[in-house]
Design a protein around this motif. Structure first.
Motif, PDB file in Angstrom:
ATOM      1  N   VAL A  30       0.828  -1.200   0.000  1.00 48.98           N
ATOM      2  CA  VAL A  30       0.000   0.000   0.000  1.00 48.98           C
ATOM      3  C   VAL A  30       0.868   1.257   0.000  1.00 48.98           C
ATOM      4  N   TRP A  31       1.831   1.317   0.928  1.00 43.75           N
ATOM      5  CA  TRP A  31       2.650   2.521   1.025  1.00 43.75           C
ATOM      6  C   TRP A  31       3.573   2.701  -0.186  1.00 43.75           C
ATOM      7  N   PRO A  32       4.297   1.685  -0.689  1.00 42.56           N
ATOM      8  CA  PRO A  32       5.115   1.892  -1.886  1.00 42.56           C
ATOM      9  C   PRO A  32       4.304   2.340  -3.092  1.00 42.56           C
ATOM     10  N   ARG A  33       3.116   1.784  -3.289  1.00 44.41           N
ATOM     11  CA  ARG A  33       2.291   2.201  -4.424  1.00 44.41           C
ATOM     12  C   ARG A  33       1.804   3.634  -4.246  1.00 44.41           C
ATOM     13  N   PHE A  34       1.439   4.002  -3.019  1.00 38.72           N
ATOM     14  CA  PHE A  34       1.016   5.373  -2.765  1.00 38.72           C
ATOM     15  C   PHE A  34       2.155   6.345  -3.047  1.00 38.72           C
ATOM     16  N   ARG A  35       3.338   6.019  -2.571  1.00 38.76           N
ATOM     17  CA  ARG A  35       4.484   6.901  -2.778  1.00 38.76           C
ATOM     18  C   ARG A  35       4.859   6.971  -4.260  1.00 38.76           C
ATOM     19  N   TRP A  36       4.761   5.841  -4.951  1.00 41.24           N
ATOM     20  CA  TRP A  36       5.046   5.817  -6.386  1.00 41.24           C
ATOM     21  C   TRP A  36       4.118   6.763  -7.143  1.00 41.24           C
ATOM     22  N   ILE A  37       2.859   6.790  -6.753  1.00 43.95           N
ATOM     23  CA  ILE A  37       1.885   7.634  -7.452  1.00 43.95           C
ATOM     24  C   ILE A  37       2.104   9.111  -7.145  1.00 43.95           C
ATOM     25  N   VAL A  38       2.174   9.448  -5.861  1.00 44.52           N
ATOM     26  CA  VAL A  38       2.156  10.873  -5.479  1.00 44.52           C
ATOM     27  C   VAL A  38       3.492  11.554  -5.744  1.00 44.52           C
ATOM     28  N   THR A  39       4.595  10.813  -5.841  1.00 44.52           N
ATOM     29  CA  THR A  39       5.890  11.438  -6.105  1.00 44.52           C
ATOM     30  C   THR A  39       6.190  11.554  -7.590  1.00 44.52           C
ATOM     31  N   ASP A  40       5.303  11.071  -8.417  1.00 39.99           N
ATOM     32  CA  ASP A  40       5.496  11.165  -9.860  1.00 39.99           C
ATOM     33  C   ASP A  40       4.893  12.470 -10.366  1.00 39.99           C
ATOM     34  N   PRO A  41       5.687  13.386 -10.921  1.00 36.68           N
ATOM     35  CA  PRO A  41       5.114  14.654 -11.416  1.00 36.68           C
ATOM     36  C   PRO A  41       4.057  14.442 -12.490  1.00 36.68           C
ATOM     37  N   ALA A  42       4.159  13.340 -13.239  1.00 34.41           N
ATOM     38  CA  ALA A  42       3.167  13.096 -14.291  1.00 34.41           C
ATOM     39  C   ALA A  42       1.771  12.903 -13.715  1.00 34.41           C
TER      40      ALA A  42
END
Length: 415
Positions: free
Chosen positions: A78-90
């Protein structure tokens, strides 16, 4: 007109996705709920933007996906996927695109639908006038069908407006695609990041492929040539002990040793040919492919248009890619004939392998296409497969490269 209707419908989809995204982002502080909902919602947004990228590509406007690669499955949670999404400028560029695209897409789509419909209405006024008689007095501010001449004039006017609307629709779609590219195309930093990621993956694949090739060579040497040479040494040693006491048997052993040495030499030549074929070094890529085609059980036409030779690593990769494609052709296609075309244009080597077989080739089914892709990826090469059921199968391989020495072989021929 259909694309305009699709744009109108997708505009409302954008508004819905934007509303859902705002609600989900507002729920982020809620333990577990926000962490779980944000990746799921952004996945829907990315599905929408990917759809728009595909629609843009159909108009000739290429929009590349700019996203960070997803986390490894081993650490995905859950946390890695959340961080992957929100830290991506795209991700935030996607969200910023939703509202403007809803306005632009709706406006351009409305124009693309109403103009042809208005022209179609003009074409239908004369039949309506005939059916209703003098009680019909027009449509809007342009059409007037109160008299026969006015009703007849509706036909050419309507035809012109309908043709103009249909001609205008692709241009409106292209304008929408260019507007999409402003938001959804990768930025310069994103392009550099994607390039670094691609090079990292390519390097890993190349290292794995080279390690596998070294293991194959080691296995072939150990199980083949080395075993043959050990046997040869034992036979010669035994013959040496018998040469004085039993010369006839010693001569038989020496004859056996001669045959064994010949076999070992043949195996060694096959092994060397698998590393770098001598014909490739002597005759270049075109000549090597022709020689390869002549050794196959079905006729393979070879056409070569090369004004020189690529660098040795590129030439070797191209040769083995063709060899693997032709091997797949013989094993799986049930073809009666095939062809290989090699051309160099605009600093790109293009290789096209075709056959008249049954088609239906699937890269996931182990047909060797993955191996070709990995081999060419080390040189920024690409592989495209077209294999509809019933054939034909067309494999197109492209590798950026420059040609060096002048050509010494004929430019085209048939093998």
């Amino acid at each position: 007109m259909l694309s305009g209707m699709a744009a109108i419908g997708l505009a409302f989809t954008n508004i819905l996705l934007l509303f859902v995204s705002i609600v989900v982002l507002a729920l982020t502080p809620v333990p577990y709920l926000g962490l779980a909902l944000v990746p799921w919602t952004m996945t829907l947004v990315r599905m929408r933007t990917d759809l728009e990228r595909r629609r843009a590509s159909r108009t000739g406007v290429a929009v590349t996906r700019p996203y960070h690669p997803p986390p490894e499955p081993a650490v995905a949670g859950v946390w890695p996927r959340f961080r992957w999404i929100v830290t991506d400028p795209a991700t935030w560029r996607d969200l910023a695109w939703l509202a403007p695209e809803a306005v632009v897409g709706f406006g351009l789509g409305t124009i693309g639908v109403l103009v042809p419909l208005y022209g179609l209405a003009g074409l239908t006024l004369t039949p309506v006038w005939i059916w209703l008689g003098t009680g019909w007095y027009g449509y809007g501010a342009i059409w007037s069908a109160a008299t026969w001449p006015a009703a007849l004039l509706c036909l050419p006017q309507g035809a012109v407006i309908l043709a103009g609307g249909l001609w205008l629709a692709p241009w409106l779609r292209r304008v929408d695609a260019r507007f999409t590219r402003l938001f959804l195309a990768p930025t310069r930093n994103a392009e550099l990041r994607l390039r670094v990621t691609q090079l990292t993956i390519t390097r890993a694949d190349t290292v794995d492929a080279q390690a596998a090739e070294l293991r194959r060579i080691e296995r072939d040497l150990h199980d083949g040539v080395q075993a043959r040479l050990v046997s040869l040494s034992l036979i010669i040693g035994l013959a040496d002990t018998l040469i004085d006491r039993k010369p006839a048997e010693a001569h038989k052993l020496l004859a056996e040793a001669r045959e064994s040495s010949t076999t070992a030499l043949v195996e060694l030549r096959h092994l060397v040919r698998g590393i770098h074929p001598p014909v490739l070094a002597e005759r270049g890529l075109g000549g090597a492919v022709r020689a390869l085609a002549l050794s196959l059980p079905i006729p393979i036409a070879v056409e070569v248009e090369l004004s020189g030779r690529p660098d040795t690593p590129v030439e070797s990769a191209a040769y083995f890619a063709v060899a693997e494609a032709l091997t797949n052709l013989i094993r799986h296609s049930r073809a009666h004939c095939g062809s290989v075309s090699l051309r160099h244009r605009d600093r790109t080597l293009t290789i096209v392998v075709t056959d008249d077989g049954a088609g239906g080739a699937d890269p996931a089914a182990g047909t060797g296409l993955r191996g070709i892709e990995r081999r060419l990826a080390a040189f920024d090469g690409t592989v495209t497969l077209s294999s509809p059921a019933g054939g034909p199968t067309v494999i197109t391989m492209e590798m950026p490269c420059a040609l060096s020495s002048p050509r010494t072989t004929p430019s085209s021929g048939t093998g």
